[in-house]
Write an enzyme that holds these catalytic residues in place. Structure first.
Site: not given
Length: 949
Positions: A475, A571
């Site tokens: 991320e 995710e």
């Protein structure tokens, strides 16, 4: 090398090459220091205790009873924080024999030190360390004594080390600290340490120090083989096997040796052999390498390695032997024959705006990645490689048809055992590098340390067929692009740092050391599109490229139309609470209420409980928020249904693409598989191994053949069948859609269709208006969405059977559902196939007098799982199997067995099993009558009833 030595070496090499091994050879001596007399003390010497290696300071203090309670009990993550603020010194006393001292070179090797330390041997400084992911070796030949040796490893407090490094930085490198809710520590991004050890939104802060992996003495005259990278290339007529062997030796030395390479099947059958001469020159770090001669393996002599569900996991051994005139040295490396490709091709070559594909191709087969995200098995790194825990977690992944896990970038490069088990179970690994949710330094010392880390880890892991892709970070592209840490004012600097670390350093080193796999710079990212945009895309969440992370906490996640399209969802998650039995291990029962400060301290995700409540309210009946049992139960229903909806929608979109290019989803990895403590989280398996409702649902929504219905806003009912089977003819199936009223066991109408399902496909097999399925007689009344629901069954001549359900309305807006009275008719021993770690099996027969929703069985703290759980009962009786992972009995199960269901939330706890029928016939426990329920006490059972209207 003088003339005589050269002549002798040539003669010995000639003997080796001719196959004569009549001369005796010695081996390098590898001596473990793990079992030596280790002690550990703090800087003031107020604590001095025995230590265990491999280990860590928290486990040592717990073993010494200085930390008297369980680490996770109550708020000990805060009460025990003093441990991480201390400096700790580990000391070992050991002796070496003459054989070791006689070797030309003796090194001490630390396979894992956590994290910042100074090392002394016999009061002589031998080195500094600052990276827990790096193997360190130090030349100690001149420092060892014949008698007792004293080894000291002096660890600096990681909290203080991180702060010091932050203060030394020329500019801020955010984030400074975690969210205050996490009760964590600051500046973890300055340390090459497990990032989650300073806290996360699903875990506590336990900033440990210690010798978390083994320590060895390596004594040799020539070199030791450290690792072998193996590359397999599929060519016409067979496979070419090549590779590189990496050696550790003495800096500046040169060796001439013979090498023998043997390729064998796991059965021991020899497939290929090669012999050749090696000349190695060791650099200033004492490292050298040589390439293997090509081995040609005929096509029919090997079998392929396949992901779980696609074929067998065939594995082979490559044995490399190095022979000098002084020593013989061997290393066996296990690998598999398979091809892997991350396919990123244009959807429409004439219209680039429609984006690129993003999927994995194994052995030429397009694979839909099904699985989850993996965090360390324990917050203390030395406990993360526990074999029982790994087998339980990975076995649970395999048993639910998962074929991929993403090793998340805020944890650890996992143990050799972890990847070995993944190879054997067919679980593909998406391997993050250990960088997560932060900017990172790029000074010379940091980059040097990271470079060593990447090279060592890639060479250690390269041979595992389970690893299919490397990723640079978790991320961080999204964090920088999205200004998560208020970096916009210095965006140019942070962007430059980002590219230097993940592209100029990590990408370059990966390409140099492993050309067999793809590398994606971040997750999420747009893959090749991110690269085209300078590795920092404008929108890393673009659904037309790469992978995405999806968290939508305020949407109705039971509604598939709220599931956004994507190429690959790496995710997506929803929180739930763990079971009462799990929470009770660490929170006293008096505090196990939603209003308690202790209960709330376990929630590390901001607004986490509020989000859970709001999500529950969208679909489930009003519940008593002060009742922890209902909280837990409803939160697990909501999580299971939400992830089921999202996953099935992703699988439905595998072959579907709209005119704008949206669709073609080929991966669904929900967040997260496991937990590091007993607390609310996104996991499907609780800390300790108990399955949440989500994991039982995963066994169904990840099924290789999935029947998946949905209701359009126009009241059109569609049923799709998705197939992950690839080696079979088209599958002939019968689809039955059964319409049930909420108040009857008998369907009011049945619709039947047959269809042919091609391998590796998704196809709609039923598409009918709801009014057609309900029938002309309107047995569902004027509001069929409220009064009825659907059961969809799939069957085939081959014996395949699947069943699922479709709710037509939120459960808080249905009519006709009655409170069900569920009873356990009997419990008896059962024999039959089970999970690999089950010791015993028991068949449990349950009855109900009404349709029952989300029937949930629990057996307290007894370890094991059910064959089915969280199910709908549309018939009066159902049998389930409990697979116990520890010794137990029918009586013990009966004492703790509980059942819950929506609207009529029942908890049945069998108490008096020693009396009456249970005493005379323990294998057939007789359920209490309805009269015993109304009276409160029965001969056998005490029943507590929570009615949810």
């Amino acid at each position: 090398m003088n003339w005589l030595a050269s002549t002798i070496a040539s003669a010995l090499l000639l003997q080796f090459m001719s196959g004569c091994h009549c001369y005796e050879k010695k081996k390098p001596i590898l001596t473990s220091l793990d079992s030596e007399r280790w002690t550990v003390f703090n800087s003031s010497s107020s604590f001095k205790i025995q230590a265990v290696v491999p280990g860590g300071i928290y486990t040592d203090l717990k073993n010494a009873k200085i930390l008297k309670e369980d680490l996770f009990y109550k708020n000990n993550d805060i009460q025990y924080r003093w441990v991480g603020k201390e400096d700790w010194t580990y000391v070992a006393r050991f002796q070496v024999n003459d054989n070791i001292l006689a070797k030309k070179s003796v090194w001490i090797v630390f396979h894992g030190l956590d994290t910042v330390a100074v090392i002394f041997l016999n009061n002589v400084f031998i080195g500094n360390v600052n990276n827990m992911f790096v193997r360190y070796r130090f030349n100690v030949k001149n420092h060892l004594k014949v008698d007792e040796n004293i080894l000291e490893v002096k660890f600096k407090s990681p909290i203080r080390a991180a702060l010091d490094l932050s203060n030394q930085s020329n500019y801020s490198i955010p984030p400074d600290c975690p969210d205050v809710l996490q009760n964590g520590e600051c500046h973890i991004n300055f340390l090459r340490k497990m990032q989650a050890s300073f806290s996360w939104d699903w875990g506590p802060a336990f900033p440990s120090v210690g010798i978390w992996k083994s320590v060895e003495l390596e004594a040799f005259d020539s070199a030791v083989i450290r690792s072998t990278s193996i590359f397999t290339t599929n060519v016409s007529g067979g496979w070419i096997v090549t590779g590189t062997v990496y050696l550790d030796g003495t800096p500046g030395s040169v060796i001439t040796a013979g090498a023998e390479v043997n390729l064998a099947a796991a059965t021991g059958e020899q497939l290929s052999t090669s012999k050749f001469e090696v000349n190695a020159v060791f650099d200033h770090n004492g490292q050298a390498s040589f390439n293997l001669n090509q081995l040609l393996v005929p096509q029919g002599s090997v079998k392929l390695w396949w992901p779980n569900g696609y074929g067998d996991q065939n594995l082979y051994h490559l044995n490399v032997t190095l022979i000098t005139h002084q020593e013989v040295n061997s290393l066996v490396t296990r690998f598999g024959f398979r091809t892997v490709k991350l396919v990123q091709h244009p959807i429409d070559i004439d219209n680039p705006s429609k984006g690129l594909t993003f999927y994995f191709e194994i052995n030429g087969v397009k694979i839909f990645a099904k699985g989850s995200n993996y965090i360390p098995a324990h917050i203390l790194p030395e406990l993360s490689s526990d074999e029982a825990s790994l087998r339980n977690l990975l076995g649970a992944a395999k048993d639910t048809h998962m074929n991929m896990l993403r090793v998340w970038g805020g944890g650890l490069y996992e143990s050799d055992l972890f990847y070995k088990l993944c190879d054997e179970m067919g679980i593909m690994i998406w391997q993050d590098m250990m960088f997560a949710c932060a900017m990172y330094p790029v000074n010379e010392e940091f980059i040097s340390s990271v470079s060593t880390e990447i090279v060592q880890q890639v060479r250690r892991l390269q041979s595992h067929p389970s690893i299919v892709v490397w990723a640079g970070n978790n991320e961080n592209e999204a964090a920088l692009t999205g200004n998560w840490y208020h970096t916009n004012n210095e965006r140019k600097q942070y962007s430059k740092d980002y590219v230097k670390l993940y592209v100029g350093t990590i990408k370059r080193l990966l390409e140099e050391n492993d050309s067999s796999r793809s590398y994606v710079v971040s997750s999420p990212s747009n893959g090749l599109e991110s690269e085209r945009e300078g590795f920092l895309s404008r929108n890393p969440y673009n659904p037309l490229f790469g992978d995405v992370h999806v968290y939508n906490y305020y949407a109705d996640n039971w509604d598939m139309y709220n599931v956004s399209p994507t190429r690959f969802s790496s995710e997506y998650g929803i929180q739930s609470l763990p079971s009462y039995a799990t929470l009770k291990q660490v929170i006293p029962e008096r505090d196990l209420i939603p209003s308690s400060e202790l209960f709330n301290s376990r929630q590390h995700h901001r607004a986490g409980y509020v989000q859970i409540e709001e999500e529950i309210d969208m679909n489930l009946p009003t519940f008593n928020r002060s009742d922890i049992h209902q909280w837990i139960y409803f939160s697990q229903i909501n999580q299971a249904m939400s992830i089921r909806t999202m996953t099935e929608r992703y699988r439905q979109m595998r072959d579907t693409v709209d005119r704008n290019g949206y669709g073609l989803t080929m991966g669904a990895l929900y967040w997260q598989l496991n937990d590091v403590w007993q607390a609310p989280s996104w996991s499907s398996i609780e800390f300790g191994g108990k399955w949440k409702m989500l994991h039982y649902f995963a066994e169904k929504f990840f099924s290789p053949i999935l029947v998946s219905p949905w209701l359009e806003y126009s009241d059109q009912v569609n049923v799709m069948v998705i197939s992950d089977k690839h080696q079979q003819p088209a599958l002939q199936v019968k689809i039955e859609v059964l319409v049930y009223r909420w108040d009857s066991f008998y369907p009011v109408n049945t619709f039947v269709n047959t269809s042919s399902i091609a391998p590796l496909s998704s196809a709609i097999v039923v598409s009918q208006p709801l009014y057609v399925l309900v029938g002309k007689q309107r047995r569902c009344g004027a509001a069929p969405r409220k009064e009825c629901f659907l059961i969809v069954r799939l069957s085939s001549d081959s014996g395949l059977q699947q069943e699922t359900f479709l709710l037509l309305n939120p459960l808080n807006d249905i009519e006709g559902l009655q409170s069900a009275s569920l009873e356990v008719k009997n419990i008896e021993p059962h024999s039959g196939p089970s999970s690999s770690n089950a010791l015993q099996q028991f068949e449990i027969t349950i009855t109900t007098d009404q349709i029952a929703l989300f029937v949930w069985l629990e057996v307290g703290s007894i370890q094991g799982r059910f064959s089915d759980n969280g199910f709908l009962m549309t018939s009066r009786e159902k049998k389930v199997i409990f697979m116990a992972c520890e010794p137990t009995s029918e009586n013990e199960l009966a004492k703790v067995l509980t059942i819950s269901t929506v609207k009529g939330h029942q908890v049945k706890t069998y108490k008096d099993v020693a009396s009456s029928n249970a005493a005379t016939d323990p294998a057939h426990l007789i359920a209490p009558s309805k009269a015993s329920i109304s009276n409160g006490f029965g001969v056998i059972a005490l029943i507590t009833l929570y009615v949810i209207l």
